[in-house]
Scaffold this motif. Structure first.
Motif, PDB file in Angstrom:
ATOM      1  N   ASP B 468       0.846  -1.178   0.000  1.00 35.06           N
ATOM      2  CA  ASP B 468       0.000   0.000   0.000  1.00 35.06           C
ATOM      3  C   ASP B 468       0.889   1.238   0.000  1.00 35.06           C
ATOM      4  O   ASP B 468       2.102   1.130   0.146  1.00 35.06           O
ATOM      5  CB  ASP B 468      -0.900  -0.010   1.243  1.00 35.06           C
ATOM      6  N   VAL B 469       0.249   2.375  -0.164  1.00 33.63           N
ATOM      7  CA  VAL B 469       1.001   3.625  -0.172  1.00 33.63           C
ATOM      8  C   VAL B 469       0.349   4.605   0.791  1.00 33.63           C
ATOM      9  O   VAL B 469      -0.875   4.760   0.793  1.00 33.63           O
ATOM     10  CB  VAL B 469       1.028   4.243  -1.586  1.00 33.63           C
ATOM     11  N   LEU B 470       1.170   5.222   1.599  1.00 32.48           N
ATOM     12  CA  LEU B 470       0.710   6.308   2.456  1.00 32.48           C
ATOM     13  C   LEU B 470       1.422   7.561   1.975  1.00 32.48           C
ATOM     14  O   LEU B 470       2.646   7.637   2.022  1.00 32.48           O
ATOM     15  CB  LEU B 470       1.055   6.013   3.926  1.00 32.48           C
ATOM     16  N   ALA B 471       0.635   8.504   1.498  1.00 30.04           N
ATOM     17  CA  ALA B 471       1.248   9.686   0.904  1.00 30.04           C
ATOM     18  C   ALA B 471       1.862  10.559   1.988  1.00 30.04           C
ATOM     19  O   ALA B 471       1.338  10.691   3.090  1.00 30.04           O
ATOM     20  CB  ALA B 471       0.202  10.470   0.140  1.00 30.04           C
ATOM     21  N   LYS B 472       2.993  11.120   1.642  1.00 27.91           N
ATOM     22  CA  LYS B 472       3.642  12.075   2.525  1.00 27.91           C
ATOM     23  C   LYS B 472       3.276  13.478   2.105  1.00 27.91           C
ATOM     24  O   LYS B 472       3.173  13.739   0.912  1.00 27.91           O
ATOM     25  CB  LYS B 472       5.156  11.892   2.434  1.00 27.91           C
ATOM     26  N   PRO B 473       3.134  14.392   2.958  1.00 30.12           N
ATOM     27  CA  PRO B 473       3.271  14.222   4.407  1.00 30.12           C
ATOM     28  C   PRO B 473       2.110  13.422   4.973  1.00 30.12           C
ATOM     29  O   PRO B 473       0.967  13.721   4.669  1.00 30.12           O
ATOM     30  CB  PRO B 473       3.245  15.661   4.927  1.00 30.12           C
ATOM     31  N   PHE B 474       2.431  12.431   5.764  1.00 32.13           N
ATOM     32  CA  PHE B 474       1.372  11.565   6.266  1.00 32.13           C
ATOM     33  C   PHE B 474       0.617  12.240   7.398  1.00 32.13           C
ATOM     34  O   PHE B 474       1.111  13.169   8.037  1.00 32.13           O
ATOM     35  CB  PHE B 474       1.938  10.219   6.719  1.00 32.13           C
ATOM     36  N   THR B 475      -0.576  11.789   7.580  1.00 31.83           N
ATOM     37  CA  THR B 475      -1.399  12.303   8.668  1.00 31.83           C
ATOM     38  C   THR B 475      -1.711  11.159   9.612  1.00 31.83           C
ATOM     39  O   THR B 475      -1.562   9.991   9.265  1.00 31.83           O
ATOM     40  CB  THR B 475      -2.730  12.855   8.131  1.00 31.83           C
ATOM     41  N   ARG B 476      -2.176  11.524  10.763  1.00 28.76           N
ATOM     42  CA  ARG B 476      -2.537  10.506  11.730  1.00 28.76           C
ATOM     43  C   ARG B 476      -3.675   9.642  11.192  1.00 28.76           C
ATOM     44  O   ARG B 476      -3.650   8.423  11.303  1.00 28.76           O
ATOM     45  CB  ARG B 476      -2.959  11.198  13.035  1.00 28.76           C
ATOM     46  N   ASP B 477      -4.653  10.320  10.596  1.00 34.62           N
ATOM     47  CA  ASP B 477      -5.796   9.554  10.103  1.00 34.62           C
ATOM     48  C   ASP B 477      -5.413   8.641   8.948  1.00 34.62           C
ATOM     49  O   ASP B 477      -5.945   7.550   8.805  1.00 34.62           O
ATOM     50  CB  ASP B 477      -6.905  10.508   9.665  1.00 34.62           C
ATOM     51  N   GLY B 478      -4.475   9.114   8.140  1.00 34.25           N
ATOM     52  CA  GLY B 478      -4.004   8.261   7.052  1.00 34.25           C
ATOM     53  C   GLY B 478      -3.373   6.998   7.602  1.00 34.25           C
ATOM     54  O   GLY B 478      -3.607   5.898   7.097  1.00 34.25           O
ATOM     55  N   MET B 479      -2.601   7.167   8.654  1.00 32.26           N
ATOM     56  CA  MET B 479      -1.957   5.998   9.259  1.00 32.26           C
ATOM     57  C   MET B 479      -2.985   5.056   9.861  1.00 32.26           C
ATOM     58  O   MET B 479      -2.908   3.841   9.710  1.00 32.26           O
ATOM     59  CB  MET B 479      -0.968   6.452  10.337  1.00 32.26           C
ATOM     60  N   VAL B 480      -3.953   5.641  10.539  1.00 31.86           N
ATOM     61  CA  VAL B 480      -4.971   4.807  11.186  1.00 31.86           C
ATOM     62  C   VAL B 480      -5.738   4.015  10.134  1.00 31.86           C
ATOM     63  O   VAL B 480      -6.037   2.836  10.310  1.00 31.86           O
ATOM     64  CB  VAL B 480      -5.927   5.692  12.020  1.00 31.86           C
ATOM     65  N   ARG B 481      -6.017   4.676   9.078  1.00 30.23           N
ATOM     66  CA  ARG B 481      -6.753   4.018   8.008  1.00 30.23           C
ATOM     67  C   ARG B 481      -5.993   2.803   7.476  1.00 30.23           C
ATOM     68  O   ARG B 481      -6.555   1.726   7.273  1.00 30.23           O
ATOM     69  CB  ARG B 481      -6.952   5.032   6.887  1.00 30.23           C
ATOM     70  N   ILE B 482      -4.714   3.009   7.284  1.00 26.85           N
ATOM     71  CA  ILE B 482      -3.869   1.903   6.809  1.00 26.85           C
ATOM     72  C   ILE B 482      -3.879   0.757   7.828  1.00 26.85           C
ATOM     73  O   ILE B 482      -4.025  -0.408   7.473  1.00 26.85           O
ATOM     74  CB  ILE B 482      -2.427   2.401   6.592  1.00 26.85           C
ATOM     75  N   LEU B 483      -3.762   1.132   9.083  1.00 26.62           N
ATOM     76  CA  LEU B 483      -3.734   0.105  10.129  1.00 26.62           C
ATOM     77  C   LEU B 483      -5.023  -0.695  10.133  1.00 26.62           C
ATOM     78  O   LEU B 483      -5.024  -1.920  10.190  1.00 26.62           O
ATOM     79  CB  LEU B 483      -3.533   0.759  11.506  1.00 26.62           C
ATOM     80  N   LYS B 484      -6.120   0.029  10.065  1.00 27.40           N
ATOM     81  CA  LYS B 484      -7.412  -0.658  10.110  1.00 27.40           C
ATOM     82  C   LYS B 484      -7.575  -1.572   8.913  1.00 27.40           C
ATOM     83  O   LYS B 484      -8.165  -2.645   9.018  1.00 27.40           O
ATOM     84  CB  LYS B 484      -8.552   0.366  10.139  1.00 27.40           C
ATOM     85  N   LYS B 485      -7.060  -1.118   7.815  1.00 24.92           N
ATOM     86  CA  LYS B 485      -7.252  -1.905   6.595  1.00 24.92           C
ATOM     87  C   LYS B 485      -6.402  -3.169   6.623  1.00 24.92           C
ATOM     88  O   LYS B 485      -6.874  -4.258   6.313  1.00 24.92           O
ATOM     89  CB  LYS B 485      -6.885  -1.055   5.388  1.00 24.92           C
ATOM     90  N   HIS B 486      -5.148  -2.999   6.991  1.00 26.15           N
ATOM     91  CA  HIS B 486      -4.237  -4.134   6.866  1.00 26.15           C
ATOM     92  C   HIS B 486      -4.167  -4.982   8.120  1.00 26.15           C
ATOM     93  O   HIS B 486      -3.660  -6.099   8.081  1.00 26.15           O
ATOM     94  CB  HIS B 486      -2.842  -3.642   6.484  1.00 26.15           C
ATOM     95  N   LEU B 487      -4.638  -4.441   9.235  1.00 22.57           N
ATOM     96  CA  LEU B 487      -4.609  -5.213  10.470  1.00 22.57           C
ATOM     97  C   LEU B 487      -6.013  -5.425  10.998  1.00 22.57           C
ATOM     98  O   LEU B 487      -6.239  -5.486  12.203  1.00 22.57           O
ATOM     99  CB  LEU B 487      -3.738  -4.502  11.515  1.00 22.57           C
TER     100      LEU B 487
END
Lengths: 133, 642
Positions: B468-487
């Motif tokens: 997956d890709v998390l665009a920089k500059p990353f945000t907290r919500d972007g990270m959370v979204r990735i976490l929820k999706k992949h974990l």
């Protein structure tokens, strides 16, 4: 609250502030570390300008761009972007700029500007954290 | 015993008969230009295949079948001498066939009896192959795969070229036909005209005797006027012959119809040519008329169908699992995924309006807190990223470059549940690090963090095993979204945490596209919610909380493709682990593991990959609108350097 003007993207920066648990235990050291980091990078940039090392300038621009963008320090980030672009022989619009002297001149301008930006922002940030204390 | 006519049996009875014939044939100097001994006398060369087959074979071997001649040779253990055609090293020309048998020499006629028919030996190349080290097998396989791909491509190109040429030829022939038709029309007009003149001439000349000559034709005159056979009668006979010839040519031959059919097929634009031609097959008569009309009006409608530019004609003859390089730029650029910048405002808004408070998100995980590795060379980014992650109750470790990350994974490949990976870093970049990590941890979700969100770059990340890709500059919500999706399998309650079924669907494609999802369905307890069912890949891990890749043999992470990674020259660094570590399971192609490799390739070719593309970009949506500015497409971001 201090008005950062166009120096800071509020949405991004407020995310950082949200991470603070007790006063500004997270954001304050983070910001002051960033300014230290910026100063170090500016020194390296000055040296690279001196030695006309464009690719080094591009790398440094990219580096500082990353952290300034993550903090939401928009103005600094924009100038870093310019330094990165010209360091790669590219204009801001992405077209090629083969003339290294032109690139170097633009980088010098952007570097001077970003130093001013940083100084202004640092002042504002100090004031901000003073007030919030 | 009946006479044995089977040539093979004959050869078996009289072992050297064939060889003697062969030797005798080579003794004849008149064949020198067609077949002869090589200069060294230890092999013989068929220089002119066609002549040899037609003239010499029948004389000496009573047949004219070159293939069966070669078969015979093979039975006697002759071998074709291969020349390297690439280097142009073919001493007898491209089409020459050189055969050799160690005992078959020009100067050893006495030795011919030693050349005997081979005993039909059982084939055991498979066993020989098994002796190969597994990795070598992969190399061999992938090399032959690449070779096959090249061949297919070459054949395709050739085919298109031929089809193109054929089309041109058919068009040419059709236009020639039209011309011929016009010519014959002209000729018949001329003949009629000449006839009339002739008639008038005769009428004027013989009007006195034959008043009714005008409607009885020239033959009447020819018969009547026996007086002048050479003069007045001759042109009339020629005209008659000409007319007969013209009438004798039938324009409606079968070949013409076929040709017309082809020409129409080529002109029917807009539908695939194969379906077009098949539809023409049936109602021949009716179609004929249509074709006539179409041909007359074919000028404007001949937007000629170009198979080369039509992806529908990219036929993959060996099925979707083999024969194609799924990462070939042709395919990659044809992947229809849209840039996800369509609604950044909505995303930004929602993240602004409801900044989740700590207690709201603090406990989203079920039992175990996720262990996250954050690989980031920039101190500030690393601190912010770590903070964001620990803020959502993750345990975070950081690495300052790719090498450190690889080191950590090498030390304990099962420690982390997910990796956020910067791309541009000193020592070892994120893509190469991912490639190496994939060897020991094939299934761990690895998320690229980058400001470089050009389509090609993102493709590269996926190609080298990133999920997956998390665009920089990353945000907290972007990270959370990735976490929820992949974990999602680690979430306490996937549904109440806002993991919509949409998200879950996306998640299926994310860490282990295709086959693992199916596996997950099979394992899922009947009481599962739809959302968790949909994220089948993750469901699996609820039952194997240790998450050892070794125990989940069916996991096919895209990361396995790392075997093709050009960055693996430093792979020796990891190699000690391959044999024993969980990665070894995957990299060992022997036994039951092998089909999974192909499965996994299939998952790249198939739709899951397509699903994954837009999915992978989701993180980009999270950025507040303002920050889009510099990277926005309006500024020609493609040219921004990373």
């Amino acid at each position: 609250m201090v008005d950062f003007g166009d120096h800071v993207d509020d949405a991004t920066f407020s995310q950082i502030l949200e991470m603070d648990e007790d006063s500004h235990d997270f954001s304050m050291p983070l910001v002051s570390n960033f300014f230290e980091q910026a100063d170090e990078t500016f020194e390296q940039m000055d040296a690279a300008v001196e030695s006309k090392d464009l690719s080094e300038l591009s790398k440094l621009g990219h580096f500082l761009k990353g952290s300034s963008a993550t903090l939401g320090f928009t103005k600094i980030k924009d100038n870093c972007q310019i330094i990165q672009q010209y360091g790669s022989n590219l204009n801001v619009d992405g077209s090629a700029e083969p003339d290294e002297d032109v690139c170097l001149r633009r980088i010098k301008d952007a570097l001077a500007a970003v130093k001013v930006d940083k100084a202004e922002l640092e002042k504002k940030m100090k004031k901000f954290f003073e007030l919030e204390k | 015993m009946p006479p044995d006519n089977d040539p093979a049996a004959q050869a078996g009875n009289n072992s050297s008969d064939f060889v003697r014939k062969l030797y005798k044939m080579l003794e004849d100097p008149s064949y020198n230009s067609v077949v002869r001994w090589s200069a060294e006398g230890d092999s013989f060369v068929v220089l002119e295949n066609e002549k040899f087959t037609k003239t010499i074979l029948p004389k000496h071997f009573k047949h004219s079948n070159f293939a069966s001649f070669v078969r015979q040779l093979n039975k006697y253990d002759f071998h074709k001498v291969r020349h390297n055609e690439e280097s142009g090293d073919t001493p007898y020309g491209r089409d020459a066939w050189e055969f050799r048998h160690p005992e078959f020499r020009a100067d050893r006629k006495d030795n011919l009896d030693n050349i005997r028919r081979k005993a039909p030996a059982p084939r055991k190349p498979a066993q020989a192959e098994d002796a190969f080290p597994a990795s070598q097998q992969i190399v061999v396989l992938s090399e032959s795969l690449a070779a096959t791909q090249h061949q297919i491509q070459a054949l395709q190109e050739q085919y298109f070229e031929l089809a193109q040429t054929n089309k041109v030829l058919v068009n040419e022939v059709v236009s020639l036909q039209k011309m011929v038709r016009a010519q014959s029309q002209v000729s018949s007009e001329l003949i009629t005209h000449l006839n009339n003149i002739e008639d008038r001439r005769r009428n004027s000349r013989h009007s006195a005797h034959s008043s009714h000559s005008s409607h009885s034709g020239p033959s009447y005159h020819a018969a009547n006027l026996g007086l002048l056979p050479d003069g007045a009668d001759e042109p009339a006979a020629e005209l008659r012959r000409a007319r007969e010839i013209l009438n004798g040519v039938s324009p409606d031959s079968q070949a013409d119809r076929e040709l017309e059919r082809l020409s129409v097929a080529y002109h029917q634009n807009g539908s695939p040519s194969d379906s077009a031609s098949s539809s023409i097959m049936f109602p021949q008569q009716q179609q004929q008329q249509q074709q006539q009309q179409q041909q007359q009006s074919s000028g404007p409608m001949s937007l000629v169908h170009d198979p080369l530019n039509d992806p529908r004609h990219m036929v993959y003859p060996v099925g979707q699992t083999t024969g194609i390089d799924p990462f070939h730029s042709d395919h990659i650029h044809n992947i229809p995924y849209s840039r996800p910048l369509s609604n950044p405002n909505v995303m930004a808004e929602s993240s602004q309006i409801s900044p989740p408070s700590k207690d709201q998100v603090g406990s989203i995980w079920g039992g175990k807190k996720p262990q996250i590795l954050l690989v980031e060379d920039d101190k500030t980014c690393a601190r912010i990223g770590s903070k964001f992650l620990s803020n959502v109750d993750c345990v975070v470790d950081t690495a300052r470059n790719g090498l450190e990350a690889v080191d950590k994974l090498n030390h304990d490949s099962e420690r982390f549940d997910l990796i956020f990976m910067d791309i541009i870093m000193p020592q070892l970049d994120g893509v190469s690090a991912t490639a190496m990590i994939r060897m020991v941890a094939p299934r761990i979700p690895i998320i690229a963090m980058t400001s470089n969100i050009r389509q090609e770059d993102i493709q590269t990340y996926f190609q080298f095993g990133m999920n997956d890709v998390l665009a920089k500059p990353f945000t907290r919500d972007g990270m959370v979204r990735i976490l929820k999706k992949h974990l999602s399998y680690m979430l306490k309650d996937p549904q109440s945490q806002g993991l919509t079924s949409d998200d879950a669907n996306q998640a299926v494609g994310a860490p282990g596209p295709g086959p693992p999802a199916a596996q997950g369905y099979a394992n899922a307890p009947s009481g599962m919610t739809i959302a968790t069912m949909a994220s089948g890949a993750q469901v699996k891990f609820e039952q194997t909380p240790i998450q050892s890749p070794a125990t989940t043999a069916s996991w096919h992470s895209p990361g396995q493709m790392q075997q093709t990674s050009p960055n693996l020259d430093s792979g020796g660094y990891m190699s000690a682990q391959i044999g024993s570590g969980p990665g070894g399971m995957v990299l060992t192609p022997g036994g039951s593991q092998r089909p999974q490799y192909t499965n996994q390739v299939a998952s790249h070719v198939g739709t899951p990959t397509l699903n994954r593309m837009p999915d992978g970009m989701v993180g980009l949506d999270d950025r507040p609108e303002k920050r889009q500015r510099l990277y926005g497409p309006s500024q020609g971001q493609g040219a921004y350097v990373q």
